[in-house]
Design a protein around this motif. Structure first.
Motif, mmCIF file in Angstrom:
data_model
loop_
_atom_site.group_PDB
_atom_site.id
_atom_site.type_symbol
_atom_site.label_atom_id
_atom_site.label_comp_id
_atom_site.label_asym_id
_atom_site.label_seq_id
_atom_site.Cartn_x
_atom_site.Cartn_y
_atom_site.Cartn_z
ATOM 1 N N VAL A 138 0.844 -1.206 0.000
ATOM 2 C CA VAL A 138 0.000 0.000 0.000
ATOM 3 C C VAL A 138 0.874 1.250 0.000
ATOM 4 C CG1 VAL A 138 -1.612 1.366 1.390
ATOM 5 C CG2 VAL A 138 -1.993 -1.090 1.079
ATOM 6 N N TYR A 139 1.868 1.282 0.884
ATOM 7 C CA TYR A 139 2.761 2.441 1.001
ATOM 8 C C TYR A 139 3.461 2.725 -0.325
ATOM 9 C CZ TYR A 139 6.717 5.300 2.544
ATOM 10 O OH TYR A 139 7.651 6.290 2.678
ATOM 11 N N LEU A 140 4.019 1.686 -0.942
ATOM 12 C CA LEU A 140 4.788 1.876 -2.172
ATOM 13 C C LEU A 140 3.919 2.337 -3.327
ATOM 14 C CD1 LEU A 140 7.515 -0.909 -2.566
ATOM 15 C CD2 LEU A 140 7.808 1.563 -2.507
ATOM 16 N N LYS A 141 2.749 1.791 -3.470
ATOM 17 C CA LYS A 141 1.886 2.175 -4.600
ATOM 18 C C LYS A 141 1.513 3.649 -4.521
ATOM 19 C CE LYS A 141 0.006 -2.385 -5.684
ATOM 20 N NZ LYS A 141 -1.192 -3.257 -5.731
ATOM 21 N N ILE A 142 1.230 4.131 -3.318
ATOM 22 C CA ILE A 142 0.906 5.559 -3.178
ATOM 23 C C ILE A 142 2.136 6.411 -3.474
ATOM 24 C CG2 ILE A 142 0.170 7.351 -1.559
ATOM 25 C CD1 ILE A 142 -1.484 5.194 -0.128
ATOM 26 N N ILE A 143 3.308 5.983 -2.998
ATOM 27 C CA ILE A 143 4.547 6.732 -3.250
ATOM 28 C C ILE A 143 4.793 6.863 -4.750
ATOM 29 C CG2 ILE A 143 7.073 6.570 -3.116
ATOM 30 C CD1 ILE A 143 5.847 7.680 -0.586
ATOM 31 N N PHE A 144 4.548 5.803 -5.495
ATOM 32 C CA PHE A 144 4.810 5.851 -6.934
ATOM 33 C C PHE A 144 3.834 6.740 -7.685
ATOM 34 C CE2 PHE A 144 7.631 2.234 -6.273
ATOM 35 C CZ PHE A 144 8.656 2.574 -7.132
ATOM 36 N N ILE A 145 2.658 6.967 -7.137
ATOM 37 C CA ILE A 145 1.736 7.911 -7.766
ATOM 38 C C ILE A 145 2.323 9.318 -7.770
ATOM 39 C CG2 ILE A 145 -0.531 9.030 -7.486
ATOM 40 C CD1 ILE A 145 -1.591 6.311 -6.483
ATOM 41 N N GLY A 146 3.167 9.624 -6.800
ATOM 42 C CA GLY A 146 3.793 10.936 -6.730
ATOM 43 C C GLY A 146 5.110 11.052 -7.472
ATOM 44 N N MET A 147 5.486 10.039 -8.256
ATOM 45 C CA MET A 147 6.779 10.045 -8.924
ATOM 46 C C MET A 147 6.979 11.175 -9.943
ATOM 47 S SD MET A 147 9.134 8.145 -7.905
ATOM 48 C CE MET A 147 8.977 7.405 -6.278
ATOM 49 N N PRO A 148 5.947 11.615 -10.698
ATOM 50 C CA PRO A 148 6.199 12.752 -11.596
ATOM 51 C C PRO A 148 6.722 13.979 -10.851
ATOM 52 C CG PRO A 148 4.152 11.673 -12.202
ATOM 53 C CD PRO A 148 4.607 11.035 -10.925
ATOM 54 N N ALA A 149 6.164 14.255 -9.669
ATOM 55 C CA ALA A 149 6.646 15.388 -8.879
ATOM 56 C C ALA A 149 8.085 15.171 -8.422
ATOM 57 C CB ALA A 149 5.735 15.616 -7.668
ATOM 58 N N THR A 150 8.410 13.952 -8.011
ATOM 59 C CA THR A 150 9.775 13.634 -7.584
ATOM 60 C C THR A 150 10.765 13.846 -8.716
ATOM 61 O OG1 THR A 150 8.931 11.987 -6.017
ATOM 62 C CG2 THR A 150 11.256 11.830 -6.614
ATOM 63 N N MET A 151 10.413 13.375 -9.896
ATOM 64 C CA MET A 151 11.308 13.506 -11.047
ATOM 65 C C MET A 151 11.489 14.974 -11.450
ATOM 66 S SD MET A 151 12.432 10.524 -11.996
ATOM 67 C CE MET A 151 12.497 10.096 -10.270
ATOM 68 N N VAL A 152 10.399 15.738 -11.465
ATOM 69 C CA VAL A 152 10.501 17.153 -11.833
ATOM 70 C C VAL A 152 11.414 17.892 -10.858
ATOM 71 C CG1 VAL A 152 9.213 19.331 -11.923
ATOM 72 C CG2 VAL A 152 8.312 17.306 -13.072
ATOM 73 N N TYR A 153 11.249 17.603 -9.567
ATOM 74 C CA TYR A 153 12.105 18.273 -8.588
ATOM 75 C C TYR A 153 13.576 17.899 -8.798
ATOM 76 C CZ TYR A 153 14.483 19.734 -4.449
ATOM 77 O OH TYR A 153 15.398 20.324 -3.611
ATOM 78 N N ASN A 154 13.869 16.625 -9.006
ATOM 79 C CA ASN A 154 15.267 16.191 -9.146
ATOM 80 C C ASN A 154 15.929 16.751 -10.400
ATOM 81 O OD1 ASN A 154 16.292 14.155 -6.985
ATOM 82 N ND2 ASN A 154 14.183 13.552 -7.338
ATOM 83 N N PHE A 155 15.219 16.740 -11.514
ATOM 84 C CA PHE A 155 15.787 17.281 -12.754
ATOM 85 C C PHE A 155 15.921 18.807 -12.655
ATOM 86 C CE2 PHE A 155 15.004 13.118 -14.321
ATOM 87 C CZ PHE A 155 15.686 12.971 -15.517
ATOM 88 N N GLY A 156 14.898 19.457 -12.088
ATOM 89 C CA GLY A 156 14.975 20.909 -11.929
ATOM 90 C C GLY A 156 16.110 21.321 -11.014
ATOM 91 N N SER A 157 16.316 20.578 -9.941
ATOM 92 C CA SER A 157 17.429 20.866 -9.034
ATOM 93 C C SER A 157 18.774 20.666 -9.728
ATOM 94 C CB SER A 157 17.353 19.963 -7.802
ATOM 95 O OG SER A 157 16.198 20.230 -7.051
ATOM 96 N N ALA A 158 18.858 19.654 -10.599
ATOM 97 C CA ALA A 158 20.101 19.412 -11.335
ATOM 98 C C ALA A 158 20.436 20.598 -12.230
ATOM 99 C CB ALA A 158 19.984 18.134 -12.166
#
Length: 454
Positions: A138-158
């Motif tokens: 349950v925890y992991l599936k919800i975390i992966f729903i937020g992955m677009p935000a995680t990726m945008v933050y990481n690439f933008g920070s780079a």
């Protein structure tokens, strides 16, 4: 404060003070990002129980396995943006920025699909105990729903790191971190949502940091300005990012694969040891992320000076970063061991959990400076444009070695101490090989060969 004041001149002036100025906000940013997970672990450990703590903590190696391939591309973004900035190529920088943001969005969408389809089967393969499996899924599936935000933050920070700006990502994470902690407490204590509540709090906080980083890039002047209407993947720029970032991503994923195997071995010791390792891993990550800030500085400084054609600064960057990461690693590694009991008690009062966490901190956080040294040398190689060599060395010296350790030494002596000893031994081996490859690169890289003939 003007927008120009966030930028750092990496190609002129003394190296060490600028490396510290670059690294310090990045360390704080990384620690704040870790507080997302630490808040998850602490809240469920104190208010939801040992099984929920094990469920949240046991997922980190699997999460990293699935996302590191895409995070590697953000390393490629850092290198290529830094190189075009250093060489004064404004059009190339603009194309790199728009390609990177486009890739971050697509990567996040792909990770939603991968995470939802494969989370539970992979947890089963890892041998997650029955009392942990459902909550972890349950925890992991919800975390992966937020992955677009995680990726945008990481690439933008780079992108911002490539300009020398490590302050604004810190401000954005500060805002998101406060939201995350408040929502954690509200969802778990007030609404009794257990692991689903901490996962939901995490992805909402990640959305805030992603929106802030996009707004920052849209308001930035100069070649790093982002125009949402012009998002496009430039094939040539993507190939260059992938040439640097894909090997880094493969390396990160295979590193995580070796950690998944180790996590599977930890799972065999039961939920108390799983929970103790989860708490210990949460603490030790603060040591790692602080040293990793110096690795990021190594990549950014090297790539800009490579683009600017300044080989004389490369050794200065290497020795400054080696010294800084060693000091950070030793001070923090010794510190968390000296205060291991009060730190682990924050996560769980269970004596068995605390004992397992102390064992992990002893074997990983105490010699962690060796990992920092390894990553600095690897960062120099990436900043110079080498991608395959660092990947092969790291996979051979660390990943393959750890797998061999599991099938031999650990199989003969199946204890938690022997299992975790594989980490410092692999760091020593890999660092020595990385140093040899750097010495070879200095003799053959065009930047240094040109300097010799001029």
């Amino acid at each position: 404060m003007s927008r120009e004041s966030y930028k750092l001149d990496m190609c002129n002036g003394p190296v060490l003070p600028k490396v510290i100025a670059f690294s310090l906000p990045l360390m704080l940013s990384g620690c704040l990002q870790l507080l997302f997970n630490a808040a998850d672990v602490i809240v469920v450990g104190r208010f939801a129980g040992k099984e929920s703590l094990a469920a949240v903590g046991s997922t980190s190696s699997l999460t990293n396995l699935l996302i590191n391939l895409f995070i590697g591309l953000s390393i490629g973004t850092n290198v290529v943006v830094g190189h075009t900035l250093g060489s004064g190529d404004e059009k190339g920088t603009r194309d790199n920025v728009h390609t990177a943001v486009s890739i971050s969005i697509l990567s996040g969408l792909a990770l939603i699909l991968i995470g939802i389809l494969f989370t539970r089967p992979l947890l089963v393969l890892m041998g997650a105990p029955d009392d942990v499996l459902d909550k972890a899924a349950v925890y992991l599936k919800i975390i992966f729903i937020g992955m677009p935000a995680t990726m945008v933050y990481n690439f933008g920070s780079a992108i911002l790191r490539a300009t020398g700006d490590t302050k604004r990502p810190l401000y954005f994470l500060s805002a998101a971190g406060i939201v995350n902690v408040v929502l954690n407490l509200f969802f778990v204590i007030h609404l009794h949502m257990d692991v689903a509540g901490v996962a939901l709090a995490t992805i909402l906080a990640q959305c805030i940091s992603a929106v802030l980083i996009l707004a920052c890039l849209c308001r930035t002047d100069g070649p790093c300005h982002l125009d949402i209407r012009k998002l496009y993947i430039h094939p040539g720029r993507l190939r260059r990012m992938m040439a640097i970032g894909l090997p880094a991503g493969i390396q990160g994923s295979l590193f995580s694969f070796s950690n998944v195997l180790i996590q599977s071995s930890i799972n065999s010791f039961g939920s108390a040891v799983i929970a103790g390792n989860s708490a210990g891993a949460s603490i030790e990550q603060f040591v790692y992320i602080s040293m990793n800030a110096v690795h990021q500085a190594t990549v950014s400084f090297t790539s800009q000076n490579n683009g600017a054609g300044k080989p004389e600064r490369i050794n200065q960057i290497l020795f400054s970063c080696l010294g800084l990461t060693t000091v950070i690693g030793l001070i923090m590694g010794i510190g968390v061991n000296l205060f291991s009991i009060p730190l682990l008690t924050i996560y769980s009062p269970d004596p068995a959990v605390i004992a397992a966490g102390q064992t992990r901190l002893l074997w990983i956080s105490l010699p962690y400076f060796l990992c920092g040294v390894m990553e600095v040398v690897m960062g120099i190689m990436r900043g110079l444009g080498y991608a395959i060599t660092p990947m092969v060395v790291s996979l051979s010296g660390a990943c393959l070695f750890r797998v061999l350790w599991l099938t031999t030494i650990f199989a003969w002596f199946p204890t938690q101490h022997i299992l975790l000893l594989s980490y410092p031994v692999s760091w020593i081996l890999t660092t020595l090989i990385h140093l040899l490859t750097y010495l070879y690169a200095r003799r053959h890289h065009p930047l240094f060969r040109l300097a010799k003939t001029s």
